[in-house]
Motif scaffolding. Structure first.
Motif, PDB file in Angstrom:
ATOM      1  N   GLY A  20      43.794 -56.509  41.046  1.00 15.43           N
ATOM      2  CA  GLY A  20      42.910 -56.897  42.137  1.00 15.43           C
ATOM      3  C   GLY A  20      43.238 -56.072  43.366  1.00 15.43           C
ATOM      4  O   GLY A  20      43.346 -54.857  43.309  1.00 15.43           O
ATOM      5  N   LYS A  21      43.480 -56.769  44.489  1.00 14.06           N
ATOM      6  CA  LYS A  21      43.709 -56.045  45.748  1.00 14.06           C
ATOM      7  C   LYS A  21      45.161 -56.008  46.178  1.00 14.06           C
ATOM      8  O   LYS A  21      45.484 -55.424  47.206  1.00 14.06           O
ATOM      9  CB  LYS A  21      42.864 -56.707  46.854  1.00 14.06           C
ATOM     10  CG  LYS A  21      43.171 -58.183  47.103  1.00 14.06           C
ATOM     11  CD  LYS A  21      42.201 -58.792  48.103  1.00 14.06           C
ATOM     12  CE  LYS A  21      42.611 -60.197  48.495  1.00 14.06           C
ATOM     13  NZ  LYS A  21      42.682 -61.135  47.350  1.00 14.06           N
ATOM     14  N   GLY A  22      46.071 -56.627  45.379  1.00 15.82           N
ATOM     15  CA  GLY A  22      47.453 -56.740  45.807  1.00 15.82           C
ATOM     16  C   GLY A  22      48.456 -56.149  44.846  1.00 15.82           C
ATOM     17  O   GLY A  22      48.120 -55.367  43.950  1.00 15.82           O
ATOM     18  N   LEU A  23      49.714 -56.552  45.037  1.00 22.07           N
ATOM     19  CA  LEU A  23      50.827 -56.049  44.239  1.00 22.07           C
ATOM     20  C   LEU A  23      51.755 -57.199  43.865  1.00 22.07           C
ATOM     21  O   LEU A  23      51.888 -58.171  44.616  1.00 22.07           O
ATOM     22  CB  LEU A  23      51.630 -55.004  45.029  1.00 22.07           C
ATOM     23  CG  LEU A  23      50.954 -53.677  45.365  1.00 22.07           C
ATOM     24  CD1 LEU A  23      51.801 -52.910  46.382  1.00 22.07           C
ATOM     25  CD2 LEU A  23      50.751 -52.842  44.106  1.00 22.07           C
ATOM     26  N   HIS A  24      52.402 -57.054  42.715  1.00 17.41           N
ATOM     27  CA  HIS A  24      53.476 -57.953  42.318  1.00 17.41           C
ATOM     28  C   HIS A  24      54.788 -57.181  42.327  1.00 17.41           C
ATOM     29  O   HIS A  24      54.875 -56.090  41.745  1.00 17.41           O
ATOM     30  CB  HIS A  24      53.247 -58.502  40.908  1.00 17.41           C
ATOM     31  CG  HIS A  24      52.188 -59.554  40.831  1.00 17.41           C
ATOM     32  ND1 HIS A  24      51.461 -59.811  39.690  1.00 17.41           N
ATOM     33  CD2 HIS A  24      51.721 -60.415  41.768  1.00 17.41           C
ATOM     34  CE1 HIS A  24      50.595 -60.785  39.918  1.00 17.41           C
ATOM     35  NE2 HIS A  24      50.737 -61.168  41.168  1.00 17.41           N
ATOM     36  N   ILE A  25      55.791 -57.733  42.975  1.00 21.11           N
ATOM     37  CA  ILE A  25      57.141 -57.174  42.931  1.00 21.11           C
ATOM     38  C   ILE A  25      58.004 -58.168  42.162  1.00 21.11           C
ATOM     39  O   ILE A  25      58.170 -59.319  42.578  1.00 21.11           O
ATOM     40  CB  ILE A  25      57.703 -56.948  44.342  1.00 21.11           C
ATOM     41  CG1 ILE A  25      56.855 -55.910  45.084  1.00 21.11           C
ATOM     42  CG2 ILE A  25      59.157 -56.491  44.267  1.00 21.11           C
ATOM     43  CD1 ILE A  25      57.291 -55.683  46.522  1.00 21.11           C
ATOM     44  N   CYS A  26      58.529 -57.734  41.021  1.00 22.35           N
ATOM     45  CA  CYS A  26      59.315 -58.604  40.152  1.00 22.35           C
ATOM     46  C   CYS A  26      60.753 -58.131  40.092  1.00 22.35           C
ATOM     47  O   CYS A  26      61.011 -56.929  39.936  1.00 22.35           O
ATOM     48  CB  CYS A  26      58.714 -58.645  38.748  1.00 22.35           C
ATOM     49  SG  CYS A  26      57.125 -59.508  38.657  1.00 22.35           S
ATOM     50  N   CYS A  27      61.678 -59.074  40.191  1.00 20.80           N
ATOM     51  CA  CYS A  27      63.102 -58.776  40.143  1.00 20.80           C
ATOM     52  C   CYS A  27      63.689 -59.488  38.924  1.00 20.80           C
ATOM     53  O   CYS A  27      63.718 -60.723  38.883  1.00 20.80           O
ATOM     54  CB  CYS A  27      63.806 -59.273  41.401  1.00 20.80           C
ATOM     55  SG  CYS A  27      63.052 -58.665  42.923  1.00 20.80           S
ATOM     56  N   PRO A  28      64.144 -58.746  37.900  1.00 21.92           N
ATOM     57  CA  PRO A  28      64.649 -59.378  36.680  1.00 21.92           C
ATOM     58  C   PRO A  28      65.912 -60.191  36.928  1.00 21.92           C
ATOM     59  O   PRO A  28      66.788 -59.784  37.696  1.00 21.92           O
ATOM     60  CB  PRO A  28      64.909 -58.194  35.747  1.00 21.92           C
ATOM     61  CG  PRO A  28      65.042 -57.010  36.650  1.00 21.92           C
ATOM     62  CD  PRO A  28      64.165 -57.276  37.830  1.00 21.92           C
ATOM     63  N   LEU A  29      65.968 -61.338  36.259  1.00 23.71           N
ATOM     64  CA  LEU A  29      67.088 -62.272  36.404  1.00 23.71           C
ATOM     65  C   LEU A  29      67.656 -62.631  35.046  1.00 23.71           C
ATOM     66  O   LEU A  29      66.936 -62.651  34.039  1.00 23.71           O
ATOM     67  CB  LEU A  29      66.620 -63.573  37.063  1.00 23.71           C
ATOM     68  CG  LEU A  29      66.029 -63.534  38.462  1.00 23.71           C
ATOM     69  CD1 LEU A  29      65.488 -64.906  38.815  1.00 23.71           C
ATOM     70  CD2 LEU A  29      67.078 -63.080  39.463  1.00 23.71           C
ATOM     71  N   GLU A  30      68.936 -62.942  35.028  1.00 20.93           N
ATOM     72  CA  GLU A  30      69.484 -63.592  33.848  1.00 20.93           C
ATOM     73  C   GLU A  30      68.981 -65.033  33.844  1.00 20.93           C
ATOM     74  O   GLU A  30      69.034 -65.717  34.875  1.00 20.93           O
ATOM     75  CB  GLU A  30      71.018 -63.566  33.900  1.00 20.93           C
ATOM     76  CG  GLU A  30      71.583 -62.160  33.745  1.00 20.93           C
ATOM     77  CD  GLU A  30      73.092 -62.117  33.792  1.00 20.93           C
ATOM     78  OE1 GLU A  30      73.704 -63.201  33.935  1.00 20.93           O
ATOM     79  OE2 GLU A  30      73.663 -61.016  33.699  1.00 20.93           O
ATOM     80  N   PRO A  31      68.463 -65.511  32.719  1.00 18.17           N
ATOM     81  CA  PRO A  31      67.887 -66.864  32.682  1.00 18.17           C
ATOM     82  C   PRO A  31      68.980 -67.925  32.697  1.00 18.17           C
ATOM     83  O   PRO A  31      69.330 -68.509  31.664  1.00 18.17           O
ATOM     84  CB  PRO A  31      67.102 -66.869  31.363  1.00 18.17           C
ATOM     85  CG  PRO A  31      67.798 -65.864  30.502  1.00 18.17           C
ATOM     86  CD  PRO A  31      68.321 -64.817  31.425  1.00 18.17           C
ATOM     87  N   ALA A  32      69.520 -68.162  33.887  1.00 21.79           N
ATOM     88  CA  ALA A  32      70.667 -69.069  34.012  1.00 21.79           C
ATOM     89  C   ALA A  32      70.383 -70.266  34.897  1.00 21.79           C
ATOM     90  O   ALA A  32      71.043 -71.303  34.783  1.00 21.79           O
ATOM     91  CB  ALA A  32      71.874 -68.303  34.552  1.00 21.79           C
ATOM     92  N   GLN A  33      69.393 -70.147  35.823  1.00 16.33           N
ATOM     93  CA  GLN A  33      69.071 -71.233  36.746  1.00 16.33           C
ATOM     94  C   GLN A  33      67.624 -71.696  36.545  1.00 16.33           C
ATOM     95  O   GLN A  33      66.793 -70.972  35.985  1.00 16.33           O
ATOM     96  CB  GLN A  33      69.271 -70.802  38.200  1.00 16.33           C
ATOM     97  CG  GLN A  33      70.709 -70.932  38.680  1.00 16.33           C
ATOM     98  CD  GLN A  33      71.620 -69.866  38.118  1.00 16.33           C
ATOM     99  OE1 GLN A  33      71.254 -68.711  38.093  1.00 16.33           O
ATOM    100  NE2 GLN A  33      72.797 -70.246  37.663  1.00 16.33           N
ATOM    101  N   GLY A  34      67.343 -72.886  37.066  1.00 14.62           N
ATOM    102  CA  GLY A  34      66.015 -73.452  36.930  1.00 14.62           C
ATOM    103  C   GLY A  34      65.044 -72.919  37.969  1.00 14.62           C
ATOM    104  O   GLY A  34      65.398 -72.134  38.859  1.00 14.62           O
ATOM    105  N   PHE A  35      63.796 -73.379  37.878  1.00 12.81           N
ATOM    106  CA  PHE A  35      62.740 -72.896  38.758  1.00 12.81           C
ATOM    107  C   PHE A  35      63.016 -73.223  40.219  1.00 12.81           C
ATOM    108  O   PHE A  35      62.751 -72.401  41.109  1.00 12.81           O
ATOM    109  CB  PHE A  35      61.392 -73.500  38.329  1.00 12.81           C
ATOM    110  CG  PHE A  35      60.781 -72.812  37.146  1.00 12.81           C
ATOM    111  CD1 PHE A  35      59.909 -71.746  37.313  1.00 12.81           C
ATOM    112  CD2 PHE A  35      61.085 -73.218  35.859  1.00 12.81           C
ATOM    113  CE1 PHE A  35      59.351 -71.106  36.222  1.00 12.81           C
ATOM    114  CE2 PHE A  35      60.529 -72.592  34.756  1.00 12.81           C
ATOM    115  CZ  PHE A  35      59.659 -71.524  34.939  1.00 12.81           C
TER     116      PHE A  35
END
Length: 776
Positions: A171-186
């Motif tokens: 669309g008109k924006g951007l996603h910036i994703c930072c990979p994490l170890e799946p150790a903590q909850g949402f």
């Protein structure tokens, strides 16, 4: 109501029912449902790398992008039984889990254009494996103003110890994703994201906001951190969007983002082409996973583990230590270390026999397997893997030479280093996924005996390096060698550029123009004697040498043109060729194109055996001396290459420079003038053009450099080419009305003194035909 038209398609091991394939989904772009299905099937190896094991929400557009659309979270009751699902959330919805290409085809057939993923992956559905910052500008906002905000946010995020990855949203924006170890909850991940976002927005309050209500944003870009909450989702990498233009949510490198002015340039028409040319910018994202900065612990201390019934000794490294003299070997003595428990390393180990060592972190040590024939390149190929003694965690960083006389003596290179995940455990083995800058893929380890396993790849790579035609990297030209320590230099061999694909003892040799010349060079087909590899793709030059060792182009072209098995065999004895190998693109289960040139050269040298028709093209540090030597011996020239450059398939780059003793160019014949006098029955001059990008640039006429035999040879080739009434070129054509114009397929090489002000070749001279590059 029109009758539903259906047919069945075989996708892998599944049969999928398809319907109404000619339905128009994107009217303005004339994209049919069949093309949507084709897109998702073609991009499946790459997109599954990111969404396999994730719960998906679909947005369906059964009547096209201008019709009614709706979200679908629940797996339909009538869905095929082989489509996996997970029951999640307070509402206990059965979310679809994509596992194979057939699932994507089935979804696309439902006009499920948009794939939206939850932020966690099986089996850790309650623990996100990335933190996302959604840059959402208001309507009409100039995307070119979003990009600098993204770069500033990237720099801010990096101060917290994360590696940010970026993609367009479609669309008109951007996603910036930072990979994490799946150790903590949402909730913990959201709190951490908020701690990062708040100071950034406060320092950029004129351009950004955390207010989710549109009326409170006041024309500013929303830094949306609220999507990270449980049950929320983002559009998946490489997903289509149900909008005019058929845009795609495209992962990008940060360098690529800097040049993007309109994210709509990435769409169904070019997304696959970009991935095939540039690779997946997010391929190694999981290798950069780290602990939340709010939960990071001090560096783990060494400790002894308790007795374990799987080992004869309570000291898990005892066998490892007994085999080594640490006063003589640089290998780590090692202590057992507790830590993230998901690191891995693969070593290429040139001991008495070449093999690869796979090491997976478990219980503070590295469980190790020796894989004699390297990693399988695709599903269906199985490799023996023999479990060896456990190794210390310090082996994750060991790269060096084990001295002669020591256990495992020989060179050992880190071949891949990153994170792994166990994706499924079985009674007779386990499934696991490797994530690293060097190699990413899912594998199965199947136990057959006490210490013996079979290693098999589960997922299919997007590019089949060994069986597809791969375009070689191309060079720019220079008048003289560039100087400086950043360059290395090698001879430019005057022969046929070729790619050598070797797989399981079988070979395929093809030219830069995808001409298969395997049968023409039988002396080059003994790969098992020539290579220390099971699978490889080499870039090389096939040459024919005279008695002094000088390459003679005409001789190797004669070899390429030979026909008839007995004639070819005879010529292989009377006029043998040699293959000078100067680069390696793929080796035993992983691509090397992202490695620095000098590292590729190191592995290349180890992979080529001595005393065969294959020879490593050696390089030197002194470009000036090599160029003068080339001039003195009448050679074509040299190549100057950046020592840290990556390999760019199919691209022309100034990281490689061709420095010729004489200035020449490979050009297309686009026509010819009528001959006069003793050339009355042939031609007068050839019209030539040079391809620049997708355009043909006219370079004038060449009428010298021909003798009687060459004229006959060229005329024979001209008669094979279709004539045209006219031809489109950049530049003003000479003798337009009195010339015969040709389909531009025949390539020749000409020399010239320089370019004129109107971009013609001054004093052009015909040198030779280039049938190895031509399309006839």
């Amino acid at each position: 109501m029109a009758k539903k038209q259906t047919q069945w398609a075989q996708v892998g091991k599944r049969k999928v029912e398809l319907s109404n394939l000619d339905k128009i989904i994107f009217p303005e772009d004339e994209v049919l449902k069949a093309e949507v299905i084709e897109y998702y099937l073609t991009i499946a190896p790459t997109i599954l790398n990111h969404i396999k094991g994730r719960a998906m929400t679909l947005i369906r557009f059964p009547d096209g992008v201008h019709g009614e659309s709706f979200y679908q979270k629940n797996r339909p009751q009538w869905a095929p039984e082989w489509i996996e699902f997970a029951t999640l959330g307070k509402e206990e919805k059965d979310y679809i889990l994509p596992t194979e290409p057939a699932v994507l085809v089935w979804i696309a057939n439902l006009a499920g254009l948009e794939l939206h993923q939850l932020h966690s992956r099986k089996p850790h559905f309650d623990k996100p494996d990335y933190m996302v910052f959604d840059l959402d500008p208001p309507e009409g906002y100039d995307f070119r103003k979003v990009v600098p905000i993204a770069f500033e946010l990237k720099a801010h995020i990096e101060t917290y110890g994360y590696t940010p990855f970026v993609k367009t949203t479609g669309g008109k924006g951007l996603h910036i994703c930072c990979p994490l170890e799946p150790a903590q909850g949402f909730s913990e991940v959201f709190d951490a994201a908020q701690l990062i976002a708040q100071p950034f927005v406060e320092s950029h309050q004129n351009d950004t906001t955390l207010h989710i209500k549109k009326e409170a944003r006041k024309g500013r870009v929303l830094v949306d951190i609220y999507r990270i909450r449980s049950g929320q989702s983002i559009v998946s990498p490489y997903s289509l969007r149900g909008r005019v233009g058929a845009p795609v949510s495209m992962p990008l490198t940060w360098d690529e983002l800097a040049d993007v002015t309109n994210p709509a340039v990435f769409n169904i028409k070019n997304a696959v082409e970009k991935v095939m040319a540039d690779g997946d910018a997010w391929e190694s994202i999981d290798a950069y996973a780290v602990e939340l900065h709010t939960h990071r612990k001090a560096k783990a201390a060494s400790k002894k583990l308790p007795p374990n019934k799987k080992h004869k000794s309570p000291e898990q490294l005892e066998t490892y230590k007994q085999k080594r003299d640490f006063e003589k070997t640089p290998e780590p003595a090692g202590e057992i270390i507790t830590g993230g428990n998901n690191n891995f390393v693969v070593h290429r180990h040139h001991a008495s026999h070449l093999h690869y060592d796979l090491r997976l972190e478990q219980e503070g040590v590295l469980k190790s397997w020796a894989v004699p024939r390297g990693f399988p390149p695709r599903p269906g190929v199985k490799r023996l893997a023999v479990q060896t003694e456990d190794h210390p965690m310090e082996y994750l960083k060991f790269d060096g030479k084990i001295p002669k006389g020591q256990y495992g003596a020989g060179e050992m290179w880190i071949y891949a280093l990153g994170k792994y995940q166990l994706t499924k455990e079985k009674k007779d083995g386990f499934y696991f996924r490797l994530n690293s800058k060097e190699m990413t893929g899912e594998y199965r380890m199947h136990k057959t005996k006490e210490k013996e396993f079979l290693l098999e790849r589960v997922d299919a790579p997007q590019i089949d390096w060994l069986n597809q035609f791969i375009d070689p990297m191309l060079s720019e030209t220079a008048d003289k060698p560039p100087l400086g320590p950043d360059n290395i230099y090698e001879l430019k061999w005057d022969g046929i550029r070729a790619l050598i694909a070797y797989e399981e003892g079988k070979m395929r040799i093809y030219t830069r123009n995808h001409i298969d010349v395997t049968a023409q060079f039988p002396e080059l087909l003994e790969g098992e004697k020539a290579f220390r590899a099971t699978n490889a793709l080499f870039d090389a030059e096939i040459v024919s040498l005279d008695a002094t060792g000088k390459p003679i182009f005409k001789k190797v072209i004669n070899r390429m043109a030979a026909r008839g098995e007995s004639n070819i065999q005879k010529l292989s004895k009377t006029n043998p060729v040699y293959c000078y190998v100067f680069d390696c693109l793929y080796l035993d289960g992983r691509t090397l194109i992202g490695e620095p040139l000098t590292k590729r050269k190191e592995w290349l040298k180890d992979a080529i055996r001595p005393d065969t028709p294959y020879r490593v093209s050696e390089f030197v540090e002194d470009g000036e001396s090599l160029f003068e030597a080339a001039r003195e011996h009448g050679l074509e020239g040299i190549m100057a290459k950046k020592r840290d450059s990556k390999y760019l398939p199919g691209r022309r780059s100034d990281c490689w420079l061709k420095v010729k003793v004489r200035q020449s160019a490979e050009v297309l014949i686009i026509g010819y003038t009528a001959g006069k006098g003793n050339r009355g029955q042939t031609f007068g001059a050839l019209h030539i053009a040079e391809r620049v990008g997708k355009e043909l640039h006219y370079r004038g006429k060449v009428g010298t450099g021909f003798d009687d035999n060459i004229i006959k040879e060229v005329l024979k080739e001209l008669k094979k080419v279709d004539t045209l009434k006219s031809i489109d070129v950049v530049g003003e054509l000479l003798d337009r009305k009195t010339s015969t114009w040709l389909d531009p397929k025949l390539i020749v090489e000409v020399s010239y003194s320089k370019l004129t002000p109107d971009n013609m070749f001054r004093e052009p001279v015909f040198l030779r035909l280039r049938p190895d590059l031509s399309e006839v």
